[in-house]
Design a protein around this motif. Structure first.
Motif, PDB file in Angstrom:
ATOM      1  N   LEU A   9     -48.638  53.869 -65.639  1.00 50.42           N
ATOM      2  CA  LEU A   9     -48.507  54.664 -66.858  1.00 50.42           C
ATOM      3  C   LEU A   9     -48.977  53.921 -68.102  1.00 50.42           C
ATOM      4  CD1 LEU A   9     -45.033  56.248 -66.060  1.00 50.42           C
ATOM      5  CD2 LEU A   9     -47.158  57.527 -66.390  1.00 50.42           C
ATOM      6  N   LEU A  10     -49.334  52.653 -67.961  1.00 42.99           N
ATOM      7  CA  LEU A  10     -49.845  51.906 -69.105  1.00 42.99           C
ATOM      8  C   LEU A  10     -51.208  52.458 -69.510  1.00 42.99           C
ATOM      9  CD1 LEU A  10     -48.999  48.235 -68.025  1.00 42.99           C
ATOM     10  CD2 LEU A  10     -47.690  49.733 -69.550  1.00 42.99           C
ATOM     11  N   PRO A  11     -51.455  52.660 -70.794  1.00 42.96           N
ATOM     12  CA  PRO A  11     -52.770  53.149 -71.235  1.00 42.96           C
ATOM     13  C   PRO A  11     -53.887  52.221 -70.767  1.00 42.96           C
ATOM     14  CG  PRO A  11     -51.188  53.266 -73.036  1.00 42.96           C
ATOM     15  CD  PRO A  11     -50.517  52.510 -71.930  1.00 42.96           C
ATOM     16  N   LEU A  48     -46.958  52.173 -76.657  1.00 41.46           N
ATOM     17  CA  LEU A  48     -47.892  52.607 -75.615  1.00 41.46           C
ATOM     18  C   LEU A  48     -48.660  53.866 -75.995  1.00 41.46           C
ATOM     19  CD1 LEU A  48     -45.759  52.054 -72.372  1.00 41.46           C
ATOM     20  CD2 LEU A  48     -47.455  50.530 -73.379  1.00 41.46           C
ATOM     21  N   TYR A  49     -47.956  54.869 -76.533  1.00 44.70           N
ATOM     22  CA  TYR A  49     -48.560  56.190 -76.699  1.00 44.70           C
ATOM     23  C   TYR A  49     -48.635  56.683 -78.137  1.00 44.70           C
ATOM     24  CZ  TYR A  49     -47.581  56.442 -71.653  1.00 44.70           C
ATOM     25  OH  TYR A  49     -47.514  56.201 -70.311  1.00 44.70           O
ATOM     26  N   SER A  90     -44.803  65.177 -68.358  1.00 43.84           N
ATOM     27  CA  SER A  90     -45.681  64.506 -69.306  1.00 43.84           C
ATOM     28  C   SER A  90     -45.668  63.009 -69.017  1.00 43.84           C
ATOM     29  CB  SER A  90     -45.204  64.754 -70.740  1.00 43.84           C
ATOM     30  OG  SER A  90     -43.939  64.131 -70.959  1.00 43.84           O
ATOM     31  N   LYS A  91     -46.675  62.301 -69.517  1.00 43.52           N
ATOM     32  CA  LYS A  91     -46.689  60.848 -69.346  1.00 43.52           C
ATOM     33  C   LYS A  91     -45.469  60.213 -70.002  1.00 43.52           C
ATOM     34  CE  LYS A  91     -51.211  58.896 -68.454  1.00 43.52           C
ATOM     35  NZ  LYS A  91     -52.192  57.890 -68.904  1.00 43.52           N
ATOM     36  N   THR A  92     -45.096  60.744 -71.155  1.00 49.21           N
ATOM     37  CA  THR A  92     -43.928  60.206 -71.853  1.00 49.21           C
ATOM     38  C   THR A  92     -42.676  60.368 -71.003  1.00 49.21           C
ATOM     39  OG1 THR A  92     -44.957  60.851 -73.950  1.00 49.21           O
ATOM     40  CG2 THR A  92     -42.619  60.280 -73.998  1.00 49.21           C
ATOM     41  N   GLY A  93     -42.509  61.548 -70.413  1.00 45.99           N
ATOM     42  CA  GLY A  93     -41.344  61.793 -69.572  1.00 45.99           C
ATOM     43  C   GLY A  93     -41.301  60.877 -68.370  1.00 45.99           C
ATOM     44  N   ARG A  94     -42.441  60.697 -67.715  1.00 46.52           N
ATOM     45  CA  ARG A  94     -42.491  59.806 -66.554  1.00 46.52           C
ATOM     46  C   ARG A  94     -42.220  58.357 -66.951  1.00 46.52           C
ATOM     47  NH1 ARG A  94     -41.796  61.168 -61.240  1.00 46.52           N
ATOM     48  NH2 ARG A  94     -42.185  63.396 -61.172  1.00 46.52           N
ATOM     49  N   LEU A  95     -42.690  57.969 -68.127  1.00 49.11           N
ATOM     50  CA  LEU A  95     -42.422  56.615 -68.600  1.00 49.11           C
ATOM     51  C   LEU A  95     -40.928  56.410 -68.827  1.00 49.11           C
ATOM     52  CD1 LEU A  95     -43.320  53.838 -69.718  1.00 49.11           C
ATOM     53  CD2 LEU A  95     -43.505  54.939 -71.967  1.00 49.11           C
ATOM     54  N   ALA A 126     -52.986  43.995 -67.057  1.00 49.69           N
ATOM     55  CA  ALA A 126     -52.019  45.063 -66.803  1.00 49.69           C
ATOM     56  C   ALA A 126     -50.664  44.500 -66.393  1.00 49.69           C
ATOM     57  CB  ALA A 126     -52.553  46.002 -65.721  1.00 49.69           C
ATOM     58  N   THR A 127     -50.648  43.529 -65.496  1.00 52.90           N
ATOM     59  CA  THR A 127     -49.366  42.971 -65.054  1.00 52.90           C
ATOM     60  C   THR A 127     -48.678  42.203 -66.179  1.00 52.90           C
ATOM     61  OG1 THR A 127     -50.593  41.098 -64.101  1.00 52.90           O
ATOM     62  CG2 THR A 127     -49.957  42.876 -62.607  1.00 52.90           C
ATOM     63  N   ASN A 128     -49.453  41.562 -67.046  1.00 55.47           N
ATOM     64  CA  ASN A 128     -48.849  40.877 -68.198  1.00 55.47           C
ATOM     65  C   ASN A 128     -48.166  41.880 -69.126  1.00 55.47           C
ATOM     66  OD1 ASN A 128     -49.653  38.333 -67.376  1.00 55.47           O
ATOM     67  ND2 ASN A 128     -51.547  38.348 -68.586  1.00 55.47           N
ATOM     68  N   ARG A 129     -48.816  43.009 -69.371  1.00 50.86           N
ATOM     69  CA  ARG A 129     -48.230  44.034 -70.243  1.00 50.86           C
ATOM     70  C   ARG A 129     -46.965  44.626 -69.617  1.00 50.86           C
ATOM     71  NH1 ARG A 129     -53.127  47.936 -70.706  1.00 50.86           N
ATOM     72  NH2 ARG A 129     -51.703  49.222 -71.951  1.00 50.86           N
ATOM     73  N   ALA A 130     -47.023  44.906 -68.321  1.00 49.07           N
ATOM     74  CA  ALA A 130     -45.846  45.455 -67.642  1.00 49.07           C
ATOM     75  C   ALA A 130     -44.694  44.458 -67.660  1.00 49.07           C
ATOM     76  CB  ALA A 130     -46.206  45.830 -66.204  1.00 49.07           C
ATOM     77  N   ARG A 131     -45.019  43.178 -67.508  1.00 45.93           N
ATOM     78  CA  ARG A 131     -43.991  42.138 -67.528  1.00 45.93           C
ATOM     79  C   ARG A 131     -43.312  42.081 -68.899  1.00 45.93           C
ATOM     80  NH1 ARG A 131     -47.094  38.019 -66.584  1.00 45.93           N
ATOM     81  NH2 ARG A 131     -47.465  38.765 -64.461  1.00 45.93           N
ATOM     82  N   GLY A 132     -44.082  42.295 -69.944  1.00 48.90           N
ATOM     83  CA  GLY A 132     -43.515  42.300 -71.286  1.00 48.90           C
ATOM     84  C   GLY A 132     -42.529  43.436 -71.487  1.00 48.90           C
TER      85      GLY A 132
END
Length: 533
Positions: free
Chosen positions: A386-388, A463-464, A358-363, A429-435
């Motif tokens: 995996l970010l929405p 995220l989800y 699942s996406k949750t598991g991979r996250l 996207a990179t800003n969100r991942a950095r957070g």
């Protein structure tokens, strides 16, 4: 394998000169634990310094020692099947504007070559139309920069790279790694390139000890061949042979059924076996029972299996000790799961239906991998994808910008890039991942899972949403709260249910807690003590 290591250590072999190789990452964790526990119980505590790894890891270590991995920003990781399809195939397909089927066909022709050294080896089924030279060139132009940016490799290519250098005489694992004894498990599952790597290591002075069973060679799809174990005594005429005839897994009845199937369907050059069940000599002897059933329909078969499992449980058998073998999960599992529910049997779904897929598991796995190894570039790429709202086009744009501007990919998850590198969705996207990376920066691999469940839940909820949080917390509840984040990562990363069970047993042993009873009947594709035919 454990006794071989103990024997070497007892005769004064330095543990650093012993290397044990197993087939998968999870089997390595299991084998390492078994070796260390066995040797510790038998007066050889230095077994903790024996190197136990996959063949890919050994090849990587050799290339690293020779200074041949400088193109990668960190030690490259082998992509798993989900990552190959989601990251590598996804981005290549998007850039070339081709379909998923053709993308896989182009990749597989290269994997066949890496595994065998031949274009179009015997087990390879060529597509129609054949892969053109232009398509090969496109693949190679994409493959190099992309794998270097993500510090990753595809299965098979690293071993081939080692073999190329060893053939040329420019690479010597024995000298570089001070390797004197190479112990190889599951030898029947090595492909031609793996076998050549082992042989070339032996030529340079390493003493080989291999274990395998040609009847268990099941990886022909990755070009493995039982000929390696079958021809071993021909290639090494002075070697010693040790046939293991005692079977401790099956009763005589079950063993006889298995031998009958193998004898009636022998592979070419099959090694004769003389297995004897140890249950025949137990006190009292246990013969075992094998049933052969025929059913008018798949539904009636599933219902009978569910009823049988229910009867086992009611007779006092722990559901954890029951395993149902499925030949085709996609076809058989929906009907069987319905019948297990109707019979009131608690069960665990096949891994293909599990939390990791699942996406949750991979996250969760991506977060744990980053916490345990911040140099894991692939985990950072997984997190981004995996970010929405972040698709392959955005991930491609980020990677292309990193390559064009000569940046370090992992760097963009911790420091803002130079002005103008990213814009639009790539910047967002990179800003969100950095957070997110900032949120988990204080976590440690030794933190107890129970301590971090709320923190992980907050990331998932952001995220989800709450439903994904419930999915995660339900999954986490199946492990003791004292499980460390590193242990949880390894449990999620396990290749099979059997390997996950072994890792979980080690967790309970460390915590000095018994494994709870009343768990689950587990459909899978591996063997177990309670088998029904």
């Amino acid at each position: 394998m454990e006794e071989r290591v103990r024997w070497l250590l007892s005769r004064g072999t330095p543990p650093e000169e012993i290397c044990v190789v197993s087939f998968t990452r999870a089997s390595v964790l299991d084998l390492r634990g078994r070796i260390q526990n066995y040797c510790s119980r038998n007066g050889q505590p230095t077994a903790t310094r024996v190197r136990v790894s996959t063949l890919h890891s050994l090849a990587l270590r050799t290339l690293r020692a020779a200074g041949l991995l400088t193109a990668y920003p960190s030690d490259p990781l082998v992509l798993d099947s989900w990552e190959v399809e989601t990251i590598f195939d996804g981005e290549f397909r998007h850039l070339q504007g081709i379909g998923s089927t053709r993308c896989k066909e182009i990749r597989r022709v290269h994997e066949a070559f890496w595994s065998t050294g031949q274009w179009g080896p015997p087990n390879y089924i060529p597509p129609n139309p054949p892969i053109s030279n232009a398509e090969r060139n496109q693949f190679q132009a994409f493959h190099g920069p992309r794998t270097q940016t993500y510090s990753c490799v595809l299965p098979g290519e690293i071993v081939r790279r080692c073999v190329q250098h060893m053939r040329a005489g420019t690479l010597d694992p024995v000298t570089l790694l001070n390797l004197r004894h190479l112990i190889v498990d599951e030898y029947q599952d090595l492909n031609p390139m793996d076998l050549e790597f082992v042989d070339l290591t032996a030529v340079r002075g390493a003493i080989l000890f291999v274990a395998g069973d040609d009847d268990q060679s099941i990886y022909s799809f990755r070009y493995a061949s039982p000929s390696g174990i079958q021809n071993f005594t021909t290639r090494y005429p002075n070697c010693g042979q040790h046939a293991l005839s005692a079977c401790f897994r099956c009763t005589p009845s079950v063993l006889a059924a298995g031998l009958a199937v193998m004898s009636a369907n022998p592979g070419p050059n099959r090694i004769p076996k003389n297995h004897v069940s140890l249950y025949a000599g137990s006190n009292p002897p246990v013969q075992g029972v094998t049933h052969f059933w025929n059913y008018p329909s798949g539904v009636s078969e599933a219902r009978s299996i569910a009823t049988s499992c229910r009867d086992f449980v009611q007779a006092g058998i722990n559901p954890r000790d029951i395993l149902v073998l499925l030949s085709n999960t996609r076809t058989l599992w929906p009907v069987l799961s319905n019948e297990l529910q109707n019979a009131g049997v608690p069960f665990k779904p096949p891994r293909s239906e599990g939390f990791l897929d699942s996406k949750t598991g991979r996250l969760v796995l991506s977060l744990l991998r980053i916490v345990c190894a911040q140099e894991d570039y692939v985990a950072h790429r997984n997190l981004l994808g995996l970010l929405p709202g972040v698709g392959v086009a955005t991930c491609n744009a980020v990677c292309e910008a990193v390559i064009t501007n000569n940046l370090n990919y992992r760097y963009i998850f911790y420091q803002p890039p130079p002005a103008g590198v990213f814009s639009g969705r790539a910047a967002s996207a990179t800003n969100r991942a950095r957070g997110i990376c900032s949120q988990i920066s204080t976590w440690q691999d030794g933190d107890a899972m129970g301590q971090r469940i709320p923190d992980i839940s907050r990331v998932i909820n952001d995220l989800y949403g709450q439903q994904a949080v419930q999915e995660w917390e339900s999954y986490a509840s199946s492990f003791p709260a004292g499980t460390t984040l590193q242990e949880l990562r390894d449990l999620l990363w396990a290749d099979t249910d059997e390997q996950q069970a072994s890792l979980l047993q080690a967790v309970y042993d460390r915590l000095n807690q018994p494994i709870p009873t009343g768990e689950l009947a587990t459909p899978s594709c591996t063997h177990h003590d309670h088998a029904r035919s």
